[in-house]
Design an enzyme around this catalytic site. Structure first.
Site, PDB file in Angstrom:
ATOM      1  N   ASN A 118       0.791  -1.228  -0.182  1.00 44.40           N
ATOM      2  CA  ASN A 118       0.129  -0.050   0.254  1.00 44.40           C
ATOM      3  C   ASN A 118       1.003   1.466   0.068  1.00 44.40           C
ATOM      4  O   ASN A 118       1.511   1.641   1.050  1.00 44.40           O
ATOM      5  CB  ASN A 118      -0.905  -0.008   1.168  1.00 44.40           C
TER       6      ASN A 118
ATOM      7  N   LYS B 250       0.141   4.147  -0.218  1.00 47.73           N
ATOM      8  CA  LYS B 250      -0.396   5.529   0.366  1.00 47.73           C
ATOM      9  C   LYS B 250      -0.275   6.671  -0.311  1.00 47.73           C
ATOM     10  O   LYS B 250      -0.131   6.553  -1.650  1.00 47.73           O
ATOM     11  CB  LYS B 250       0.178   5.734   1.874  1.00 47.73           C
TER      12      LYS B 250
ATOM     13  N   HIS C 289      -9.310   1.057   4.599  1.00 50.20           N
ATOM     14  CA  HIS C 289      -8.135   1.419   5.355  1.00 50.20           C
ATOM     15  C   HIS C 289      -8.199   2.499   6.771  1.00 50.20           C
ATOM     16  O   HIS C 289      -8.877   3.358   6.713  1.00 50.20           O
ATOM     17  CB  HIS C 289      -6.981   2.063   4.518  1.00 50.20           C
TER      18      HIS C 289
ATOM     19  N   GLU D 138      -6.296   4.581   7.723  1.00 50.84           N
ATOM     20  CA  GLU D 138      -6.334   6.000   7.605  1.00 50.84           C
ATOM     21  C   GLU D 138      -7.681   6.746   6.981  1.00 50.84           C
ATOM     22  O   GLU D 138      -8.006   7.823   7.312  1.00 50.84           O
ATOM     23  CB  GLU D 138      -5.181   6.248   6.780  1.00 50.84           C
TER      24      GLU D 138
ATOM     25  N   GLU E 248      -5.271  -5.219   9.965  1.00 54.68           N
ATOM     26  CA  GLU E 248      -4.485  -3.988  10.294  1.00 54.68           C
ATOM     27  C   GLU E 248      -4.609  -3.610  11.714  1.00 54.68           C
ATOM     28  O   GLU E 248      -5.541  -2.631  11.650  1.00 54.68           O
ATOM     29  CB  GLU E 248      -4.376  -3.203   9.239  1.00 54.68           C
TER      30      GLU E 248
ATOM     31  N   GLY F  98       2.459   1.799  10.701  1.00 56.10           N
ATOM     32  CA  GLY F  98       3.574   3.209  10.824  1.00 56.10           C
ATOM     33  C   GLY F  98       4.159   3.217  11.992  1.00 56.10           C
ATOM     34  O   GLY F  98       4.715   4.403  12.051  1.00 56.10           O
TER      35      GLY F  98
ATOM     36  N   SER G 226       3.137  -2.321  10.101  1.00 57.91           N
ATOM     37  CA  SER G 226       5.006  -2.707  10.241  1.00 57.91           C
ATOM     38  C   SER G 226       5.487  -3.903  10.036  1.00 57.91           C
ATOM     39  O   SER G 226       6.377  -4.259  10.662  1.00 57.91           O
ATOM     40  CB  SER G 226       5.064  -2.344  11.658  1.00 57.91           C
TER      41      SER G 226
HETATM   42  P1  13P Z   1       3.137   0.216   7.667  1.00 58.84           P
HETATM   43  O1  13P Z   1       3.569  -1.077   7.054  1.00 58.84           O
HETATM   44  O2  13P Z   1       3.935   1.313   7.098  1.00 58.84           O
HETATM   45  O3  13P Z   1       2.876   0.004   9.030  1.00 58.84           O
HETATM   46  O4  13P Z   1       1.751   0.080   7.094  1.00 58.84           O
HETATM   47  C1  13P Z   1       0.783  -0.684   7.138  1.00 58.84           C
HETATM   48  C2  13P Z   1      -0.603  -0.235   6.490  1.00 58.84           C
HETATM   49  O5  13P Z   1      -1.268   0.465   6.671  1.00 58.84           O
HETATM   50  C3  13P Z   1      -0.678  -1.054   5.130  1.00 58.84           C
HETATM   51  O6  13P Z   1      -1.974  -0.641   4.682  1.00 58.84           O
END
Ligand code: 13P
Length: 251
Positions: free
Chosen positions: A9, A11, A95, A97, A167, A173, A213
């Site tokens: 992803n 982002k 997601h 976010e 997740e 993150g 992560s």
């Molecule tokens: P990270 O791997 O940066 O923690 O992000 C995970 C994520 O949100 C994948 O959609």
């Protein structure tokens, strides 16, 4: 037997030219590694360039969101039909976010999922608990509720085009990762909820990824767990060698 799905992803990273350069870098590294599906979910404007660069390789390109209406006065939104027409196969929905910063709820996640499936897209459906919920010991209840609400009204046939990405929000993150045992247990709990809704056979066929992560160091241990069928990777999907190491862990 379930197949590993390793998805990046990106982002809000990578312009079209940056995506082209990245795909050209990662393509030879993952070439011939066919024991898993490999997907990168790109920003809308970057999808075309990424698809062009990935042509003829084992890399598929997806989107990061989709609107639930077919068309109309929804400024700034993108429909499933638009994604489908340019050849997109996968889309991330729900997601954390989007839930945190853009007001997504289980209801809108459900609507988007239905619209994507109706248009013939495959969905990477994200869910997971926040830190307070994990600390309160209600993780399984939270993911059960999300699973039921997000999948409401989706048929067993449609479910075949759904991948769930578990997740934990506290792991995204942050550099904090769920332990392999935590990931396995919660993915298993999600699978049990899906079994209660669609039957055990459907649940055993469902791909459930872990995200939060995941990196080149912890991937093999996470992926070794029975209920973890892949990864949805943020930060480490922006670095070719790191992403390739996670693909290797899935071989
Ligand atoms: P990270 O791997 O940066 O923690 O992000 C995970 C994520 O949100 C994948 O959609």
């Amino acid at each position: 037997m379930r197949r590993y799905v390793i998805a990046g992803n990106w982002k809000m990273n990578f312009t079209p030219s940056e995506a082209t350069a990245f795909i050209n870098e990662v393509k030879p590294l993952v070439e011939g590694k066919n024991n898993c599906d490999i997907i990168f979910c790109a920003p809308f404007v970057t999808i075309g360039a990424a698809m062009e660069a990935a042509k003829g390789s084992n890399i598929k390109i997806g989107a990061q969101n989709v609107h639930f209406e077919e068309k109309g006065a929804f400024t700034g939104e993108i429909s499933a039909k638009m994604l489908k027409e340019i050849g997109v196969e996968y889309v991330i929905i729900g997601h954390s976010e989007r839930r945190q910063y853009f007001g997504e709820t289980d209801h809108t996640v459900n609507l988007r999922t239905k619209a994507a499936l109706a248009a013939g897209l495959k969905v990477l459906l994200c869910l997971g608990e926040v830190k307070e919920e994990r600390l309160a010991g209600i993780t399984n209840e939270v993911v059960a509720m999300q699973t039921k609400l997000d999948l409401a009204g989706i048929s067993a046939e449609e479910l075949k085009n759904v991948i769930i990405a578990y997740e934990p929000v506290w792991a995204i993150g942050t550099g904090l990762t769920a332990t392999p045992e935590q990931a396995d247990e919660t993915c298993g709990a999600i699978r049990d909820v899906v079994a209660s809704l669609y039957g055990r056979e459907a649940a055993e066929g469902l791909i459930i990824q872990y995200g939060g992560s995941m990196n080149e160091k912890n991937a093999s241990e996470l992926l070794s767990k029975a209920n973890v069928d892949g990864g949805l990777i943020g930060g480490a999907s922006l670095v070719a060698e790191k992403f390739n190491a996670i693909v290797d862990a899935a071989q």
